[in-house]
Design a protein around this motif. Structure first.
Motif, PDB file in Angstrom:
ATOM      1  N   GLY A   1      31.588  10.499 -19.924  1.00 51.91           N
ATOM      2  CA  GLY A   1      31.954  10.965 -18.752  1.00 51.91           C
ATOM      3  C   GLY A   1      33.536  10.585 -18.364  1.00 51.91           C
ATOM      4  N   SER A   2      34.013  11.081 -17.456  1.00 55.02           N
ATOM      5  CA  SER A   2      35.308  10.773 -17.199  1.00 55.02           C
ATOM      6  C   SER A   2      35.656  11.025 -15.439  1.00 55.02           C
ATOM      7  N   VAL A   3      36.594  10.371 -14.886  1.00 55.51           N
ATOM      8  CA  VAL A   3      36.814  10.816 -13.598  1.00 55.51           C
ATOM      9  C   VAL A   3      38.157  11.496 -13.885  1.00 55.51           C
ATOM     10  N   ALA A   4      38.953  11.264 -14.669  1.00 53.73           N
ATOM     11  CA  ALA A   4      40.087  12.004 -14.879  1.00 53.73           C
ATOM     12  C   ALA A   4      40.449  12.143 -16.251  1.00 53.73           C
ATOM     13  N   VAL A   5      40.940  13.214 -16.841  1.00 49.69           N
ATOM     14  CA  VAL A   5      41.471  13.475 -18.256  1.00 49.69           C
ATOM     15  C   VAL A   5      42.749  14.398 -18.229  1.00 49.69           C
TER      16      VAL A   5
ATOM     17  N   LYS B   1      46.152  16.092 -23.095  1.00 45.51           N
ATOM     18  CA  LYS B   1      46.515  15.334 -24.252  1.00 45.51           C
ATOM     19  C   LYS B   1      45.259  14.424 -24.762  1.00 45.51           C
ATOM     20  N   GLY B   2      44.212  14.476 -23.989  1.00 48.37           N
ATOM     21  CA  GLY B   2      43.052  13.589 -24.268  1.00 48.37           C
ATOM     22  C   GLY B   2      43.119  12.182 -23.906  1.00 48.37           C
ATOM     23  N   TRP B   3      44.017  12.031 -22.847  1.00 45.79           N
ATOM     24  CA  TRP B   3      44.081  10.622 -22.389  1.00 45.79           C
ATOM     25  C   TRP B   3      42.991  10.697 -21.096  1.00 45.79           C
ATOM     26  N   ARG B   4      42.297   9.526 -21.267  1.00 45.59           N
ATOM     27  CA  ARG B   4      41.034   9.401 -20.183  1.00 45.59           C
ATOM     28  C   ARG B   4      41.008   8.396 -19.377  1.00 45.59           C
ATOM     29  N   ILE B   5      40.505   8.501 -17.841  1.00 45.40           N
ATOM     30  CA  ILE B   5      40.370   7.229 -16.980  1.00 45.40           C
ATOM     31  C   ILE B   5      39.036   7.329 -16.558  1.00 45.40           C
ATOM     32  N   GLY B   6      38.208   6.319 -16.562  1.00 47.47           N
ATOM     33  CA  GLY B   6      36.946   6.323 -16.201  1.00 47.47           C
ATOM     34  C   GLY B   6      36.833   5.790 -14.916  1.00 47.47           C
TER      35      GLY B   6
ATOM     36  N   THR C   1      44.186  16.818 -15.361  1.00 48.73           N
ATOM     37  CA  THR C   1      45.275  16.019 -14.539  1.00 48.73           C
ATOM     38  C   THR C   1      46.199  15.713 -15.558  1.00 48.73           C
ATOM     39  N   ASP C   2      47.563  15.528 -15.105  1.00 51.77           N
ATOM     40  CA  ASP C   2      48.393  14.674 -15.900  1.00 51.77           C
ATOM     41  C   ASP C   2      48.179  13.274 -15.723  1.00 51.77           C
TER      42      ASP C   2
END
Length: 385
Positions: free
Chosen positions: A143-147, A150-155, A190-191
């Motif tokens: 799961g992610s909060v934001a991604v 480019k594949g960079w993820r924030i949980g 999102t960016d």
């Protein structure tokens, strides 16, 4: 959804999280459980987004899939079970191990499989998988909060997905080519500035939304294993499997220096160049916890009071963090200091408390705390050790 790049220079991970959580609630995109704040957010259309797994070749050929236990991945868990794949789900907060294997009853119908895919089903129809199981995971769904595209993820900020992946690397359950998929709403794409990412942050290869499949072609390396210098004694006690992995990596001759020993080593190194001593710290402008401005006269301790003031060192603060993030965290943990000397560029801060007893109480409550994805290093400032 407004890109993070428009949130202003120096945007933090937490600001991106808050923006997305607020947007999903305001636009009624959020789904049960609500509110979605401080969660991997569930959203309307999550089941449809998960169905895009069926079109991924990596899903078709996979035999063992690890899926996180959050609500928006419920249909992904069902699809894995329906496809007769081995489904692994992380144990809650890693308290009793790393994986649980979902074992549906013989002849399970679709209705039963759907129950097995729920959080209650994970409890009722699962068995633990030990470190010696030699399991090999073919596909990971997180799961992610934001991604970002480019594949960079924030949980959600607790770091469990990153830790789970690092543990899987340590136990040989994943390879560097093992694909990682995340299932999110379109507004969560999102960016994300690359400078927010650390070596411990997990990246993703595919993003599934209700409207599209995004192939990220991410070239940033995934975590290479557990970063032991970020692991505290408290985390070792809270997550028992870490002790086992720590012993195994020690036997393998790897660097397994824990946070405590790492901090002892730091004591022999100047805190910064040029060295800033405690007297210099005390003369720094104090920061008001609510407004990050010089304190009013009434708030500044007298000379007599300052003689017993004890300073706490807080290190390993992420580059993306702001003083407001730390202030909020300190308030939440009843750790508001008399003064705060913020040195975010160096990844640290110094907190003044009325005496050593108060300082040690704060150290106990903050040690091992995950802050914007990093585990804080918390100890008495050097001069008082």
């Amino acid at each position: 959804m407004e890109p993070a790049s428009r949130l202003g220079a120096g945007v933090s991970k937490q600001e991106i999280r808050e923006k997305i959580w607020d947007y999903m609630e305001a636009q009624n995109i959020a789904d049960f459980p609500r509110p979605v704040h401080h969660r991997i957010p569930n959203f309307k259309g999550s089941s449809h987004a998960a169905e895009r797994l069926l079109h991924l070749q990596e899903f078709k050929i996979s035999r063992t899939i690890k899926v996180n236990p959050d609500a928006p991945q419920k249909n992904a868990r069902f699809l894995a079970l329906e496809g007769r794949k081995t489904l692994l789900v992380p144990t809650p907060r890693l308290r009793s191990g790393l994986f649980n294997k979902i074992v549906p009853p013989p002849g399970a119908t679709k209705e039963i499989l759907r129950k097995c895919a729920t959080s209650q089903g994970v409890k009722n129809y699962s068995v633990p998988i030990g470190l010696d199981s030699r399991v090999l995971v073919d596909l990971i769904v997180v799961g992610s909060v934001a991604v970002s595209e480019k594949g960079w993820r924030i949980g959600k900020g607790e770091g469990y997905a990153d830790m789970e992946y690092a543990m899987m690397v340590s136990m040989g359950a994943v390879r560097k080519e093992t694909p990682v998929v995340t299932i999110v709403h379109d507004c969560q794409v999102t960016d994300i500035p690359e400078e927010l990412l650390g070596d411990h942050d997990l990246t993703v290869d595919y993003i599934l939304t209700p409207t599209r499949v995004i192939v990220t072609e991410c070239t940033r390396p995934k975590p290479q294993g557990i970063i032991w210098s970020m692991i505290s004694d408290e985390m070792m006690e809270r997550i028992p499997i870490l002790k086992n992995l720590h012993f195994r990596e020690k036997q393998a001759g790897k660097d397994i220096t824990l946070q405590k020993e790492h901090l002892k080593h730091l004591k022999t190194i100047p805190i910064q160049a040029p060295l800033q001593n405690t007297d210099q710290i005390a003369s720094s402008r104090p920061v008001d916890m609510d407004h990050a401005a010089p304190l009013d006269k009434e708030c500044v301790t007298s000379k007599k009071e300052s003689s017993s003031v004890t300073t706490v060192y807080v290190g390993n603060i992420p580059k993306d963090a702001r003083v407001s993030d730390l202030k909020r965290t300190l308030r939440e943990h009843n750790a508001v200091p008399l003064r705060l000397n913020w040195q975010g560029a160096q990844g640290r801060a110094f907190l003044d408390y009325k005496d050593q007893s108060a300082a040690e109480s704060v150290i106990s409550s903050l040690r091992g705390l995950s802050f914007n994805g990093n585990t804080l290093w918390v100890n008495l400032a050097k001069k008082q050790k």
